[in-house]
Design a protein around this motif. Structure first.
Motif, PDB file in Angstrom:
ATOM      1  N   GLU A  58       0.829  -1.202   0.000  1.00  0.00           N
ATOM      2  CA  GLU A  58       0.000   0.000   0.000  1.00  0.00           C
ATOM      3  C   GLU A  58       0.876   1.270   0.000  1.00  0.00           C
ATOM      4  O   GLU A  58       0.596   2.232  -0.711  1.00  0.00           O
ATOM      5  N   ALA A  59       1.959   1.208   0.800  1.00  0.00           N
ATOM      6  CA  ALA A  59       2.828   2.399   0.899  1.00  0.00           C
ATOM      7  C   ALA A  59       3.423   2.756  -0.462  1.00  0.00           C
ATOM      8  O   ALA A  59       3.675   3.934  -0.747  1.00  0.00           O
ATOM      9  N   PHE A  60       3.649   1.747  -1.320  1.00  0.00           N
ATOM     10  CA  PHE A  60       4.237   2.028  -2.625  1.00  0.00           C
ATOM     11  C   PHE A  60       3.277   2.861  -3.481  1.00  0.00           C
ATOM     12  O   PHE A  60       3.694   3.741  -4.238  1.00  0.00           O
ATOM     13  N   VAL A  61       1.990   2.562  -3.351  1.00  0.00           N
ATOM     14  CA  VAL A  61       1.000   3.325  -4.129  1.00  0.00           C
ATOM     15  C   VAL A  61       1.093   4.801  -3.723  1.00  0.00           C
ATOM     16  O   VAL A  61       1.125   5.707  -4.567  1.00  0.00           O
ATOM     17  N   GLY A  62       1.182   5.021  -2.407  1.00  0.00           N
ATOM     18  CA  GLY A  62       1.305   6.399  -1.905  1.00  0.00           C
ATOM     19  C   GLY A  62       2.549   7.072  -2.462  1.00  0.00           C
ATOM     20  O   GLY A  62       2.529   8.259  -2.810  1.00  0.00           O
ATOM     21  N   GLN A  63       3.625   6.295  -2.579  1.00  0.00           N
ATOM     22  CA  GLN A  63       4.866   6.894  -3.073  1.00  0.00           C
ATOM     23  C   GLN A  63       4.784   7.231  -4.562  1.00  0.00           C
ATOM     24  O   GLN A  63       5.401   8.194  -5.024  1.00  0.00           O
ATOM     25  N   LEU A  64       4.011   6.455  -5.291  1.00  0.00           N
ATOM     26  CA  LEU A  64       3.806   6.787  -6.718  1.00  0.00           C
ATOM     27  C   LEU A  64       2.990   8.073  -6.849  1.00  0.00           C
ATOM     28  O   LEU A  64       3.257   8.920  -7.703  1.00  0.00           O
ATOM     29  N   ILE A  65       2.004   8.217  -5.959  1.00  0.00           N
ATOM     30  CA  ILE A  65       1.185   9.445  -6.006  1.00  0.00           C
ATOM     31  C   ILE A  65       2.056  10.657  -5.636  1.00  0.00           C
ATOM     32  O   ILE A  65       1.965  11.719  -6.259  1.00  0.00           O
ATOM     33  N   GLU A  66       2.934  10.452  -4.648  1.00  0.00           N
ATOM     34  CA  GLU A  66       3.839  11.555  -4.264  1.00  0.00           C
ATOM     35  C   GLU A  66       4.765  11.924  -5.419  1.00  0.00           C
ATOM     36  O   GLU A  66       5.086  13.097  -5.609  1.00  0.00           O
ATOM     37  N   ALA A  67       5.198  10.920  -6.176  1.00  0.00           N
ATOM     38  CA  ALA A  67       6.074  11.208  -7.324  1.00  0.00           C
ATOM     39  C   ALA A  67       5.329  12.098  -8.324  1.00  0.00           C
ATOM     40  O   ALA A  67       5.898  13.043  -8.882  1.00  0.00           O
ATOM     41  N   ALA A  68       4.044  11.811  -8.521  1.00  0.00           N
ATOM     42  CA  ALA A  68       3.237  12.633  -9.434  1.00  0.00           C
ATOM     43  C   ALA A  68       3.116  14.055  -8.894  1.00  0.00           C
ATOM     44  O   ALA A  68       3.189  15.038  -9.651  1.00  0.00           O
ATOM     45  N   GLN A  69       2.959  14.153  -7.577  1.00  0.00           N
ATOM     46  CA  GLN A  69       2.790  15.480  -6.958  1.00  0.00           C
ATOM     47  C   GLN A  69       4.023  16.366  -7.180  1.00  0.00           C
ATOM     48  O   GLN A  69       3.922  17.583  -7.261  1.00  0.00           O
ATOM     49  N   LEU A  70       5.205  15.718  -7.247  1.00  0.00           N
ATOM     50  CA  LEU A  70       6.453  16.482  -7.379  1.00  0.00           C
ATOM     51  C   LEU A  70       6.678  17.019  -8.787  1.00  0.00           C
ATOM     52  O   LEU A  70       7.572  17.836  -9.009  1.00  0.00           O
ATOM     53  N   ALA A  71       5.887  16.569  -9.732  1.00  0.00           N
ATOM     54  CA  ALA A  71       6.118  16.954 -11.132  1.00  0.00           C
ATOM     55  C   ALA A  71       5.891  18.452 -11.343  1.00  0.00           C
ATOM     56  O   ALA A  71       4.982  19.032 -10.758  1.00  0.00           O
ATOM     57  N   PRO A  72       6.713  19.053 -12.199  1.00  0.00           N
ATOM     58  CA  PRO A  72       6.455  20.454 -12.545  1.00  0.00           C
ATOM     59  C   PRO A  72       5.258  20.563 -13.485  1.00  0.00           C
ATOM     60  O   PRO A  72       4.884  19.581 -14.138  1.00  0.00           O
TER      61      PRO A  72
END
Ligand SMILES: Cc1cc2nc3c(=O)[nH]c(=O)nc-3n(C[C@H](O)[C@H](O)[C@H](O)COP(=O)(O)O)c2cc1C
Length: 202
Positions: A23-37
């Motif tokens: 589950e934590a990995f899904v959250g980390q993928l969403i965070e990666a999207a959040q960091l995008a310019p």
């Protein structure tokens, strides 16, 4: 993992293990999207994370590619077309956050910039997709870092996917990204030569 290593290791994965992903990995993928310019920091990308067996089975009717619904997780990467109307607010936030602190803005007033002529529909759609693509690339590279495989999938029926995911009019689905542990280890796919990519150095 070094960024370059992730870039070199990433492949489009079209065969996944059925094993669920943490589950934590899904959250980390969403965070990666959040960091995008994003242009004017409008952040138009919205994600629908699909784990349900029933919804994944329904999605198999909306794409000719069976591996999509075989992945334990599918991320439907969407854009919110309404986000364009927040451009003025986002530009103001940027200014307040000091983004232009070292940039003389006498030639560009964010207020009037935000109020400039709206883009036509095709341009707006392309612009939103451009922004989403960056977020998706962040997701696919972070996935490599987490030992996961992904594949961009644009072969799907937009209307069917929107209906299955019960998305309102303002959302457009840019890509489906199946995510899971790879059950294949493909070689690097062919690439054109660097000399073809580099048009010229001036
Ligand atoms: C914008 C975009 C759309 C794509 N659409 C699909 C698709 O619908 N189905 C598919 O199997 N692969 C799709 N791909 C994956 C490409 O085929 C793949 O990236 C390319 O062949 C290079 O292989 P690699 O990703 O393993 O380096 C897409 C990739 C991108 C960037």
């Amino acid at each position: 993992m070094e960024l370059l290593d992730a870039m070199k290791a990433r492949r489009s994965i079209r065969k996944f293990k059925s094993e669920p992903i943490p589950e934590a990995f899904v959250g980390q993928l969403i965070e990666a999207a959040q960091l995008a310019p994003s242009g004017s920091n409008i952040q138009p990308t919205r994600l629908v994370v699909i784990k349900s067996d029933a919804v994944r089975a329904q999605l198999s009717q909306a794409t000719p590619l069976p591996f999509v619904s075989q992945a334990p997780v599918i991320i439907a990467c969407c854009v919110d077309t309404d986000s364009l109307s927040d451009m003025g607010t986002r530009a103001r936030e940027l200014k307040e956050a000091g983004a232009f602190a070292d940039t003389p803005l006498d030639k560009m007033d964010p207020e009037s910039y935000a109020k400039r002529k709206p883009m036509d529909q095709a341009t707006a759609e392309a612009y939103l997709r451009l922004n989403a693509a960056i977020a998706i690339d962040h997701i696919t590279l972070r996935a490599v870092d987490l030992g996961l495989g992904t594949c961009w999938v644009m072969m799907f029926d937009q209307a069917k996917v929107k209906q299955i995911l019960e998305l309102s009019e303002n959302y457009n689905v840019v890509a489906l990204i199946p995510v899971g542990y790879p059950d294949q280890n493909p070689n690097a796919r062919p690439r054109i030569e660097l000399s073809q990519i580099l048009l010229k150095e001036i």
